[in-house]
Scaffold this active site. Structure first.
Site, PDB file in Angstrom:
ATOM      1  N   LYS A 195      38.203 -37.237  38.730  1.00  0.00           N
ATOM      2  CA  LYS A 195      37.253 -37.957  38.342  1.00  0.00           C
ATOM      3  C   LYS A 195      38.422 -38.525  38.219  1.00  0.00           C
ATOM      4  O   LYS A 195      39.595 -39.106  37.336  1.00  0.00           O
ATOM      5  CB  LYS A 195      37.330 -37.396  36.769  1.00  0.00           C
ATOM      6  CG  LYS A 195      36.472 -38.321  35.782  1.00  0.00           C
ATOM      7  CD  LYS A 195      35.834 -38.086  34.468  1.00  0.00           C
ATOM      8  CE  LYS A 195      35.595 -39.158  33.038  1.00  0.00           C
ATOM      9  NZ  LYS A 195      35.063 -38.315  32.635  1.00  0.00           N
ATOM     10  N   LYS A 248      33.844 -37.076  41.423  1.00  0.00           N
ATOM     11  CA  LYS A 248      32.909 -38.789  40.190  1.00  0.00           C
ATOM     12  C   LYS A 248      33.928 -39.492  40.583  1.00  0.00           C
ATOM     13  O   LYS A 248      34.488 -39.462  40.165  1.00  0.00           O
ATOM     14  CB  LYS A 248      32.700 -37.794  38.825  1.00  0.00           C
ATOM     15  CG  LYS A 248      32.327 -39.045  37.570  1.00  0.00           C
ATOM     16  CD  LYS A 248      32.392 -38.194  37.332  1.00  0.00           C
ATOM     17  CE  LYS A 248      32.519 -38.633  35.396  1.00  0.00           C
ATOM     18  NZ  LYS A 248      32.391 -38.262  33.727  1.00  0.00           N
TER      19      LYS A 248
HETATM   20  C1  PBG Z   1      32.891 -38.202  29.865  1.00  0.00           C
HETATM   21  C2  PBG Z   1      32.273 -38.538  30.701  1.00  0.00           C
HETATM   22  C3  PBG Z   1      31.584 -40.011  31.037  1.00  0.00           C
HETATM   23  C4  PBG Z   1      30.510 -39.994  31.820  1.00  0.00           C
HETATM   24  C5  PBG Z   1      30.799 -38.142  32.014  1.00  0.00           C
HETATM   25  N1  PBG Z   1      31.069 -37.780  31.081  1.00  0.00           N
HETATM   26  C6  PBG Z   1      32.888 -41.409  30.771  1.00  0.00           C
HETATM   27  C7  PBG Z   1      33.983 -41.824  30.948  1.00  0.00           C
HETATM   28  O1  PBG Z   1      34.762 -40.575  31.444  1.00  0.00           O
HETATM   29  O2  PBG Z   1      34.349 -42.873  30.171  1.00  0.00           O
HETATM   30  C8  PBG Z   1      30.351 -40.789  32.980  1.00  0.00           C
HETATM   31  C9  PBG Z   1      28.525 -40.361  33.369  1.00  0.00           C
HETATM   32  C10 PBG Z   1      27.965 -41.851  34.433  1.00  0.00           C
HETATM   33  O3  PBG Z   1      28.866 -42.830  33.841  1.00  0.00           O
HETATM   34  O4  PBG Z   1      27.087 -41.892  34.325  1.00  0.00           O
HETATM   35  N2  PBG Z   1      32.454 -37.225  28.795  1.00  0.00           N
END
Ligand code: PBG
Length: 325
Positions: A195, A248
């Site tokens: 991520k 992601k």
């Molecule tokens: C954090 C989380 C995020 C997303 C999914 N889980 C945001 C972040 O890391 O700030 C983003 C998903 C999206 O942008 O669709 N719990």
């Protein structure tokens, strides 16, 4: 024999093209995210994610039934708690929106897989994914037991899969241990192993009210200049006990997705995140692209790059359209 290039027969008919296509997309490849809020009978459009809604647990259960009937096998639940505090206490409460929704969904549609996002950022008043030290930095090791407690309460509510998205070091092992100790040996872990610290999460943070109040997430999320680092993160999470991995964001990271999917032995999914969705929606609104075709191509692209499944805000809609064809 004379060697000449001629048009290949394979390209001539739709049937032939379908027969030899290397990739296909089915409703069963998709996961629909849902945002659960407190209350009853609540269905509130999310401005930053047109077409998506904040749902109270009862409405989430209703929506889940429709999603499953359209052929989508799984949903990913995010929760907005009634209150936030420094420790994100609501993350581990059995009466929190996600846990409540999970119970209702498993009652209404037991076959639908419930994946619970496990993170503190939606639950902390400072918006970081873990607890803070006095100097304002996230305390990795102090966060682990809180995540484990959240995961156990999600499993207790009936979640089939726990999806840690916090990016703390050692969290997969901590969650596996916590779940096993509480008797949830069958609950799977889908780790957001890869991520990136990305500007592609903006609308999500508005939807989840989880934007950090100070600083950013570069202390724990990955630097997007690094691709090979993803392989290290992925294999670490597998060795800690992750059953599946997520990469992601999606589209800007297809190289990473492709190499991770090749390098690990567990299924790898992609998350088509909120900015990817918002970009397509905004351009479609202006008539600058053919929405259905671009959505189709973007999803097939992620599968071609190696995603076994895709988390996408288009899941339900795509599946409904596929049913109608
Ligand atoms: C954090 C989380 C995020 C997303 C999914 N889980 C945001 C972040 O890391 O700030 C983003 C998903 C999206 O942008 O669709 N719990």
């Amino acid at each position: 024999m004379e060697l000449i290039e001629r048009p290949r027969r394979l390209r001539r008919s739709q049937t032939m093209r379908d027969l030899v296509a290397e990739t296909d997309l089915r409703a069963r490849d998709l996961v629909q995210p849902l945002f659960v809020v407190p209350g009853q009978g609540v269905r509130r459009p999310i401005a930053a994610l047109p077409g998506q809604e904040h749902l109270s647990p009862d409405e989430a259960a209703r929506e889940a039934e429709k999603i499953y009937r359209a052929g989508v096998p799984a949903i990913l639940l995010f929760g907005i708690p009634p209150e936030k505090d420094a420790l994100g206490s609501w993350a581990a409460r059995l009466d929190a929106p996600v846990q409540d929704a999970t119970r209702r969904i498993k009652q209404a549609v037991p076959e639908l897989l419930v994946i619970a996002d496990t993170c503190l950022c939606e639950y902390t008043d400072h918006g970081h994914c873990g607890v803070l030290r006095p100097d304002g930095m996230v305390d990795n090791d102090e966060t682990l037991p809180l995540l484990a407690a959240a995961a156990v309460s999600q499993a207790e509510a009936g979640a089939d899969v726990i999806a840690p998205s916090d990016m703390m070091d050692g969290r997969v092992a901590a969650l596996r241990e916590g779940l096993d100790a509480a008797g949830f040996t069958q609950t799977a872990i889908l780790s957001y192993a890869v991520k990136y610290r990305s500007a592609f999460y903006g609308p999500f943070r508005e939807a989840a009210g989880s934007a950090p109040q100070h600083g950013d997430r570069s202390g724990y999320q990955m630097d997007y200049r690094n691709g090979r680092e993803a392989l290290r993160e992925a294999s670490l999470d597998v060795s800690e006990g992750a059953d599946m991995l997520l990469v992601k964001p999606g589209m800007p990271y297809m190289d990473v997705l492709s190499s991770v999917a090749r390098s690990v032995g567990v299924p790898v999914g992609a998350y088509q995140v909120s900015v990817e969705y918002a970009m397509l929606e905004a351009a479609a609104e202006r008539g600058w692209l053919d929405r259905d075709q671009v959505v189709q191509e973007s999803l097939i692209g992620l599968k071609r790059a190696g995603a076994r499944f895709i988390v996408t805000y288009y899941a339900h809609e795509w599946a409904r359209r596929a049913l109608a064809r």
